[in-house]
Design an enzyme around this catalytic site. Structure first.
Site, PDB file in Angstrom:
ATOM      1  N   LYS A   1       0.836  -1.210   0.000  1.00 19.56           N
ATOM      2  CA  LYS A   1       0.000   0.000   0.000  1.00 19.56           C
ATOM      3  C   LYS A   1       0.872   1.261   0.000  1.00 19.56           C
ATOM      4  CE  LYS A   1      -3.269   2.946   0.584  1.00 19.56           C
ATOM      5  NZ  LYS A   1      -4.202   3.283  -0.477  1.00 19.56           N
TER       6      LYS A   1
ATOM      7  N   CYS B   1      -3.479  10.536   1.672  1.00 19.06           N
ATOM      8  CA  CYS B   1      -2.809   9.288   1.254  1.00 19.06           C
ATOM      9  C   CYS B   1      -1.474   9.584   0.575  1.00 19.06           C
ATOM     10  CB  CYS B   1      -3.710   8.496   0.312  1.00 19.06           C
ATOM     11  SG  CYS B   1      -5.147   7.804   1.139  1.00 19.06           S
TER      12      CYS B   1
HETATM   13  N1  LIG Z   1     -10.057   8.212   2.218  1.00 19.94           N
HETATM   14  C1  LIG Z   1      -9.392   7.521   1.290  1.00 19.94           C
HETATM   15  O1  LIG Z   1      -9.536   7.760   0.104  1.00 19.94           O
HETATM   16  C2  LIG Z   1      -8.459   6.400   1.689  1.00 19.94           C
HETATM   17  C3  LIG Z   1      -7.993   5.524   0.689  1.00 19.94           C
HETATM   18  C4  LIG Z   1      -7.188   4.469   1.052  1.00 19.94           C
HETATM   19  C5  LIG Z   1      -6.837   4.303   2.378  1.00 19.94           C
HETATM   20  N2  LIG Z   1      -7.276   5.165   3.339  1.00 19.94           N
HETATM   21  C6  LIG Z   1      -6.881   4.910   4.721  1.00 19.94           C
HETATM   22  O2  LIG Z   1      -8.017   4.454   5.438  1.00 19.94           O
HETATM   23  C7  LIG Z   1      -7.915   4.858   6.811  1.00 19.94           C
HETATM   24  C8  LIG Z   1      -9.175   5.621   7.193  1.00 19.94           C
HETATM   25  O3  LIG Z   1      -9.223   6.777   6.392  1.00 19.94           O
HETATM   26  P1  LIG Z   1     -10.551   7.631   6.225  1.00 19.94           P
HETATM   27  O4  LIG Z   1     -10.293   8.546   5.079  1.00 19.94           O
HETATM   28  O5  LIG Z   1     -11.737   6.737   6.182  1.00 19.94           O
HETATM   29  O6  LIG Z   1     -10.551   8.443   7.610  1.00 19.94           O
HETATM   30  P2  LIG Z   1     -11.722   9.373   8.174  1.00 19.94           P
HETATM   31  O7  LIG Z   1     -11.050  10.394   9.018  1.00 19.94           O
HETATM   32  O8  LIG Z   1     -12.635   9.783   7.089  1.00 19.94           O
HETATM   33  O9  LIG Z   1     -12.562   8.392   9.123  1.00 19.94           O
HETATM   34  C9  LIG Z   1     -12.057   7.797  10.251  1.00 19.94           C
HETATM   35  C10 LIG Z   1     -13.196   7.594  11.244  1.00 19.94           C
HETATM   36  O10 LIG Z   1     -12.669   6.830  12.332  1.00 19.94           O
HETATM   37  C11 LIG Z   1     -13.233   7.351  13.539  1.00 19.94           C
HETATM   38  N3  LIG Z   1     -12.354   6.931  14.634  1.00 19.94           N
HETATM   39  C12 LIG Z   1     -11.170   7.440  15.010  1.00 19.94           C
HETATM   40  N4  LIG Z   1     -10.644   6.710  16.019  1.00 19.94           N
HETATM   41  C13 LIG Z   1     -11.548   5.735  16.301  1.00 19.94           C
HETATM   42  C14 LIG Z   1     -11.586   4.677  17.234  1.00 19.94           C
HETATM   43  N5  LIG Z   1     -10.573   4.468  18.076  1.00 19.94           N
HETATM   44  N6  LIG Z   1     -12.672   3.884  17.246  1.00 19.94           N
HETATM   45  C15 LIG Z   1     -13.703   4.083  16.388  1.00 19.94           C
HETATM   46  N7  LIG Z   1     -13.708   5.073  15.458  1.00 19.94           N
HETATM   47  C16 LIG Z   1     -12.641   5.871  15.415  1.00 19.94           C
HETATM   48  C17 LIG Z   1     -13.332   8.834  13.293  1.00 19.94           C
HETATM   49  O11 LIG Z   1     -14.280   9.440  14.160  1.00 19.94           O
HETATM   50  C18 LIG Z   1     -13.754   8.888  11.821  1.00 19.94           C
HETATM   51  O12 LIG Z   1     -15.157   8.890  11.673  1.00 19.94           O
HETATM   52  C19 LIG Z   1      -6.649   5.689   6.908  1.00 19.94           C
HETATM   53  O13 LIG Z   1      -5.588   4.869   7.325  1.00 19.94           O
HETATM   54  C20 LIG Z   1      -6.420   6.139   5.481  1.00 19.94           C
HETATM   55  O14 LIG Z   1      -5.062   6.416   5.231  1.00 19.94           O
HETATM   56  C21 LIG Z   1      -8.091   6.200   3.017  1.00 19.94           C
END
Ligand SMILES: NC(=O)c1ccc[n+]([C@@H]2O[C@H](COP(=O)([O-])OP(=O)(O)OC[C@H]3O[C@@H](n4cnc5c(N)ncnc54)[C@H](O)[C@@H]3O)[C@@H](O)[C@H]2O)c1
Length: 433
Positions: free
Chosen positions: A215, A269
């Site tokens: 990744k 990312c």
């Molecule tokens: N957004 C993208 O396009 C994308 C693509 C690939 C990978 N990712 C990866 O996916 C992961 C999540 O990214 P995202 O964009 O969905 O983040 P985000 O910030 O949109 O969502 C994360 C959610 O997790 C919640 N949260 C935080 N700590 C928590 C806990 N301990 N228990 C329960 N909920 C909790 C937050 O309140 C939030 O709603 C990251 O590692 C990111 O790098 C994101």
């Protein structure tokens, strides 16, 4: 988990990744509990509504919530499969912060039982899945843990990263290929059986550390290649060349595919994940580190050039087109466009207007700057200078007739036919240096 029964699934973290994932799993007929620390997020989802912008997600969430397949809570409950999709940011020294992942692990550990499948989807530095495994082992000495027992383990733990494109998340969640890395091969097989329920793409199994690195490598690859395009754009400016023309011609070579320059690289990312590799191998990553510097440097280049332009036209009204980190999405995290626009707003105040159809209101840093948010029609009517920062479709389709008399600085190359396009100036070059 019996193969004939649909597993109950708990998705931890209901953001851009977790919520679509929860909804897609629920659509496949599993009962899904979405877990989030934000009461507001939980309440929104339980009303069948969504708190993020993503194509077709509203209808899907509404449907699975009203059919009783998806509910949200701040309280964990037992399940058969746990999918963790919490943030993994970096700190001010670019060191990865896996505290959210470990916190999610602490939350689910008390309810784990024999047969449970745990999958980490958050983008993570190499070794994070093992750290999660060690934390669970510490909290649940009663369970036989994969990699730490000579017997058949009670639970399985795997890493499976997301590679979806915002704006196409629902389609790509099901159609993209997946790398599934188990702590052990048995763990990978358990996770594979789960993903097969809703993924049409090919699922390839490996070990957890390789999947974590895969990744990071994917995003570092993008970053390095965009850095090449961004460096070319500055070189072309210096030489008085049109970088878009040069790239268009070079890409006619059958083995050349140069990406598009822009005002920098944003999002949580591509602008973040390469640092996870640099942090893990600081001496061995001069190229990846330099690419980050080039892409951040391009943002400062654009600021200098835009400031010189606005300064050279006193009294002219200016529209910054776009704040998002890429086209057609409402995600403003780590966005170079947002950074450029806020710098112009602070310096030039009410002369600056912001056009961002994906923002209901301007971000906090624009407060008290005097700038206003207007729509594209008003910008075309009222502003003399247009600075294109994001290639939203709604900007791309503006016909030449409506912008021919404007002075345009197009950092995305969306209007190649623009007659009054800004080229590099000596002033801007001096400011950059
Ligand atoms: N957004 C993208 O396009 C994308 C693509 C690939 C990978 N990712 C990866 O996916 C992961 C999540 O990214 P995202 O964009 O969905 O983040 P985000 O910030 O949109 O969502 C994360 C959610 O997790 C919640 N949260 C935080 N700590 C928590 C806990 N301990 N228990 C329960 N909920 C909790 C937050 O309140 C939030 O709603 C990251 O590692 C990111 O790098 C994101």
């Amino acid at each position: 988990m019996k193969s004939d029964k649909k597993p109950d699934v708990c998705v931890v973290g209901l953001g851009y990744i977790g919520l679509p994932t929860a909804a897609v799993i629920a659509r496949a007929g599993c009962r899904v509990l979405g877990l989030d620390v934000s009461q507001k997020v939980v309440d929104t989802i339980n009303r069948g509504e969504i708190h993020i912008e993503e194509v077709d997600l509203d209808g899907l969430v509404h449907g699975v919530v009203s059919r009783g397949l998806l509910s949200a809570s701040t309280e964990v409950a037992p399940a058969d499969v746990f999918v963790i999709a919490v943030p993994t940011p970096f700190d001010k020294d670019h060191a990865p912060d896996i505290s959210y992942v470990l916190s999610a692990g602490r939350t689910i550990a008390p309810v784990l039982k024999q047969g449970d499948v745990i999958i980490l989807e958050s983008t993570s530095p190499v070794g994070t899945t093992e750290r999660l495994r060690d934390l669970i082992a510490e909290m649940r000495p009663d369970l036989k843990i994969p990699g730490l027992t000579g017997e058949i383990p009670d639970i399985s733990i795997s890493y499976c990263p997301e590679r979806v494109l915002p704006g196409r998340i629902l389609e790509e969640l099901t159609n993209n290929d997946r790398s599934i890395g188990g702590i052990t091969p048995r763990c990978a097989r358990k996770a594979l059986a789960f993903y097969k329920r809703f993924v049409r793409g090919e699922c390839v199994t490996t070990d957890a550390r390789s999947a974590e690195m895969t990744k990071l490598v994917e995003n570092a690859y993008r970053d390095v290649n965009i850095a090449f395009a961004n460096e070319l754009s500055i070189v072309a400016d210096r030489m008085g060349l049109d970088v878009w023309e040069v790239i268009r011609l070079a890409n006619r070579h059958p083995r050349v595919n140069i990406l598009s320059p822009g005002p920098g690289v944003g999002g949580h990312c591509i602008a973040v994940d390469p640092w996870f590799i640099v942090h893990g191998a600081p001496e061995e990553t001069p190229l990846i580190r330099t690419a980050r510097g080039v892409n951040d440097g391009k943002m400062h280049h654009v600021i200098a050039k835009a400031e010189a332009l606005v300064e050279a036209h006193p009294g002219a009204k200016v529209a910054c087109l776009g704040l998002a980190f890429k086209a057609n999405i409402d995600d403003f995290r780590e966005s170079p466009a947002r950074f450029v626009a806020s710098r112009l707003a602070r310096r030039f105040g009410e002369r600056i207007h912001i056009v961002e159809p994906y923002a209901a209101e301007l971000p906090i840093e624009f407060t008290d700057t005097g700038v206003r948010q207007i729509d594209i029609d008003d910008a075309l009517e009222a502003c003399d200078i247009l600075i294109v920062l994001v290639d939203h479709d709604v900007f791309r389709v503006v016909p030449l007739a409506e912008r021919a008399n404007k002075l345009v600085y197009d950092t995305r190359g969306i209007w190649p036919d623009q007659p009054r396009a800004v080229r590099e100036t000596e002033t801007a070059l001096r400011l950059v240096g």
